[in-house]
Scaffold this motif. Structure first.
Motif, PDB file in Angstrom:
ATOM      1  N   ARG A  69     101.374  20.347  85.189  1.00  0.00           N
ATOM      2  CA  ARG A  69     101.056  19.095  85.857  1.00  0.00           C
ATOM      3  C   ARG A  69     100.126  18.315  84.944  1.00  0.00           C
ATOM      4  N   MET A  70     100.592  17.124  84.521  1.00  0.00           N
ATOM      5  CA  MET A  70      99.776  16.216  83.723  1.00  0.00           C
ATOM      6  C   MET A  70      99.434  15.050  84.645  1.00  0.00           C
ATOM      7  N   GLY A  71      98.200  15.054  85.154  1.00  0.00           N
ATOM      8  CA  GLY A  71      97.843  14.081  86.185  1.00  0.00           C
ATOM      9  C   GLY A  71      98.638  14.405  87.433  1.00  0.00           C
ATOM     10  N   THR A  72      99.437  13.461  87.909  1.00  0.00           N
ATOM     11  CA  THR A  72     100.242  13.691  89.112  1.00  0.00           C
ATOM     12  C   THR A  72     101.688  14.041  88.787  1.00  0.00           C
ATOM     13  N   ARG A  73     102.039  14.068  87.503  1.00  0.00           N
ATOM     14  CA  ARG A  73     103.428  14.244  87.086  1.00  0.00           C
ATOM     15  C   ARG A  73     103.701  15.672  86.605  1.00  0.00           C
ATOM     16  N   LEU A  74     104.788  16.265  87.077  1.00  0.00           N
ATOM     17  CA  LEU A  74     105.240  17.534  86.523  1.00  0.00           C
ATOM     18  C   LEU A  74     105.918  17.251  85.183  1.00  0.00           C
ATOM     19  N   THR A  75     105.584  18.049  84.189  1.00  0.00           N
ATOM     20  CA  THR A  75     106.077  17.844  82.834  1.00  0.00           C
ATOM     21  C   THR A  75     106.588  19.169  82.283  1.00  0.00           C
ATOM     22  N   PRO A  76     107.849  19.214  81.828  1.00  0.00           N
ATOM     23  CA  PRO A  76     108.366  20.449  81.233  1.00  0.00           C
ATOM     24  C   PRO A  76     107.868  20.621  79.797  1.00  0.00           C
ATOM     25  N   ILE A  77     107.395  21.822  79.510  1.00  0.00           N
ATOM     26  CA  ILE A  77     106.879  22.126  78.173  1.00  0.00           C
ATOM     27  C   ILE A  77     107.405  23.465  77.681  1.00  0.00           C
ATOM     28  N   LEU A 110     115.175  20.961  77.609  1.00  0.00           N
ATOM     29  CA  LEU A 110     114.606  20.075  78.619  1.00  0.00           C
ATOM     30  C   LEU A 110     113.140  19.713  78.399  1.00  0.00           C
ATOM     31  N   ALA A 111     112.448  20.460  77.570  1.00  0.00           N
ATOM     32  CA  ALA A 111     111.002  20.267  77.416  1.00  0.00           C
ATOM     33  C   ALA A 111     110.681  18.938  76.735  1.00  0.00           C
ATOM     34  N   ASP A 112     109.584  18.323  77.175  1.00  0.00           N
ATOM     35  CA  ASP A 112     109.091  17.088  76.559  1.00  0.00           C
ATOM     36  C   ASP A 112     108.122  17.361  75.411  1.00  0.00           C
ATOM     37  N   PHE A 113     107.453  18.531  75.454  1.00  0.00           N
ATOM     38  CA  PHE A 113     106.422  18.849  74.466  1.00  0.00           C
ATOM     39  C   PHE A 113     106.454  20.336  74.149  1.00  0.00           C
ATOM     40  N   ILE A 114     105.974  20.679  72.952  1.00  0.00           N
ATOM     41  CA  ILE A 114     105.573  22.054  72.654  1.00  0.00           C
ATOM     42  C   ILE A 114     104.050  22.038  72.693  1.00  0.00           C
ATOM     43  N   VAL A 115     103.487  23.012  73.383  1.00  0.00           N
ATOM     44  CA  VAL A 115     102.028  23.103  73.542  1.00  0.00           C
ATOM     45  C   VAL A 115     101.579  24.474  73.028  1.00  0.00           C
ATOM     46  N   LEU A 116     100.467  24.480  72.309  1.00  0.00           N
ATOM     47  CA  LEU A 116      99.898  25.746  71.846  1.00  0.00           C
ATOM     48  C   LEU A 116      98.382  25.653  71.867  1.00  0.00           C
ATOM     49  N   PHE A 117      97.762  26.808  71.736  1.00  0.00           N
ATOM     50  CA  PHE A 117      96.313  26.889  71.623  1.00  0.00           C
ATOM     51  C   PHE A 117      96.023  27.598  70.313  1.00  0.00           C
ATOM     52  N   GLY A 118      95.501  26.839  69.338  1.00  0.00           N
ATOM     53  CA  GLY A 118      95.228  27.386  68.025  1.00  0.00           C
ATOM     54  C   GLY A 118      94.618  26.320  67.140  1.00  0.00           C
ATOM     55  N   ASP A 119      94.226  26.727  65.958  1.00  0.00           N
ATOM     56  CA  ASP A 119      93.607  25.761  65.054  1.00  0.00           C
ATOM     57  C   ASP A 119      94.037  25.965  63.607  1.00  0.00           C
ATOM     58  N   ASP A 169      94.290  11.164  78.769  1.00  0.00           N
ATOM     59  CA  ASP A 169      93.244  10.989  79.773  1.00  0.00           C
ATOM     60  C   ASP A 169      93.457  11.825  81.031  1.00  0.00           C
ATOM     61  N   SER A 170      94.636  12.381  81.211  1.00  0.00           N
ATOM     62  CA  SER A 170      94.945  13.127  82.432  1.00  0.00           C
ATOM     63  C   SER A 170      94.409  14.549  82.388  1.00  0.00           C
ATOM     64  N   GLU A 171      94.057  15.044  83.560  1.00  0.00           N
ATOM     65  CA  GLU A 171      93.784  16.467  83.691  1.00  0.00           C
ATOM     66  C   GLU A 171      95.121  17.195  83.587  1.00  0.00           C
ATOM     67  N   VAL A 172      95.119  18.302  82.887  1.00  0.00           N
ATOM     68  CA  VAL A 172      96.329  19.094  82.715  1.00  0.00           C
ATOM     69  C   VAL A 172      96.141  20.422  83.445  1.00  0.00           C
ATOM     70  N   ASP A 173      97.028  20.677  84.406  1.00  0.00           N
ATOM     71  CA  ASP A 173      97.042  21.953  85.115  1.00  0.00           C
ATOM     72  C   ASP A 173      98.189  22.760  84.527  1.00  0.00           C
ATOM     73  N   LEU A 174      97.875  23.863  83.883  1.00  0.00           N
ATOM     74  CA  LEU A 174      98.901  24.673  83.232  1.00  0.00           C
ATOM     75  C   LEU A 174      99.757  25.446  84.227  1.00  0.00           C
ATOM     76  N   LEU A 175      99.364  25.445  85.495  1.00  0.00           N
ATOM     77  CA  LEU A 175     100.121  26.151  86.533  1.00  0.00           C
ATOM     78  C   LEU A 175     100.354  27.601  86.147  1.00  0.00           C
ATOM     79  N   GLY A 176      99.344  28.185  85.549  1.00  0.00           N
ATOM     80  CA  GLY A 176      99.412  29.590  85.092  1.00  0.00           C
ATOM     81  C   GLY A 176      98.392  29.812  84.011  1.00  0.00           C
ATOM     82  N   HIS A 177      98.631  30.819  83.205  1.00  0.00           N
ATOM     83  CA  HIS A 177      97.676  31.215  82.160  1.00  0.00           C
ATOM     84  C   HIS A 177      97.888  30.423  80.872  1.00  0.00           C
ATOM     85  N   ILE A 178      96.871  30.448  80.014  1.00  0.00           N
ATOM     86  CA  ILE A 178      97.015  29.938  78.648  1.00  0.00           C
ATOM     87  C   ILE A 178      97.929  30.891  77.910  1.00  0.00           C
TER      88      ILE A 178
END
Length: 179
Positions: A69-77, A110-119, A169-178
């Protein structure tokens, strides 16, 4: 080197064990010993993209498909996790080849984005950008669910797969774990 995709339901016991050994070898040198021989850290994934040479897995990326959930919108990632190259095979372009395959394959879905946690710099080289969204997620460590956290994570990186714009600017709810 051959690049293969393996869905989690088709993962053989041998490949599962090889991935666990690879993750232990790759991440132990960074001081992380949390894999305990498992082929995953927090949770099993949907798809693995691997590099294999002479029957041995020498590179790995895990992918999961989820709605956030990005703000109020469900977003496939696509969540990208556990990018690893065997320490004896580093600096040979394996991780880059796996990332290219991941991006190309993800653009077809179907995904709009690839998301990761790393640097690691390799992600920016492939077009990922760091974002400072407020995140909400479930803490899942050592295969135990702990609590829900809300915070900014400096390691959030995003790659758009189509014309959809990441809402910084939106709050992102991962709807699960990182992942």
């Amino acid at each position: 080197m051959q690049i293969e995709t393996i869905d989690e339901l088709s993962l053989s016991a041998d490949d599962d064990q090889q991935i666990g050994q690879l993750l232990n070898a790759a991440f132990a040198r960074m001081g992380d010993d949390g894999y305990n021989g498992r082929s995953f850290y927090k949770q099993r994934h949907h798809l693995r993209i691997i590099a294999r040479e002479d029957g041995q897995i020498i590179g790995h990326i895990a992918l999961l498909f989820r709605e956030i959930r990005m703000g109020t919108r469900l977003t496939p990632i696509i969540g990208l996790a556990e990018v690893a190259t065997h320490p004896d095979q580093e600096r040979q372009g394996i991780a880059s080849a796996l990332l290219k395959e991941t991006i190309n394959r993800s653009r077809k879905g179907l995904a709009d984005f690839i998301v990761l946690f790393g640097d690691h710099p390799i992600y920016a080289k492939h077009g990922f950008k760091t974002h400072a969204n407020s995140l909400r997620y479930v803490v899942l460590d050592d295969c135990i669910t702990h609590k829900i956290i809300e915070r900014v994570d400096d390691a959030l990186m995003v790659l758009p797969l189509r014309d959809t714009v990441w809402d910084v600017d939106s709050e992102v709810d991962l709807l699960g774990h990182i992942f």
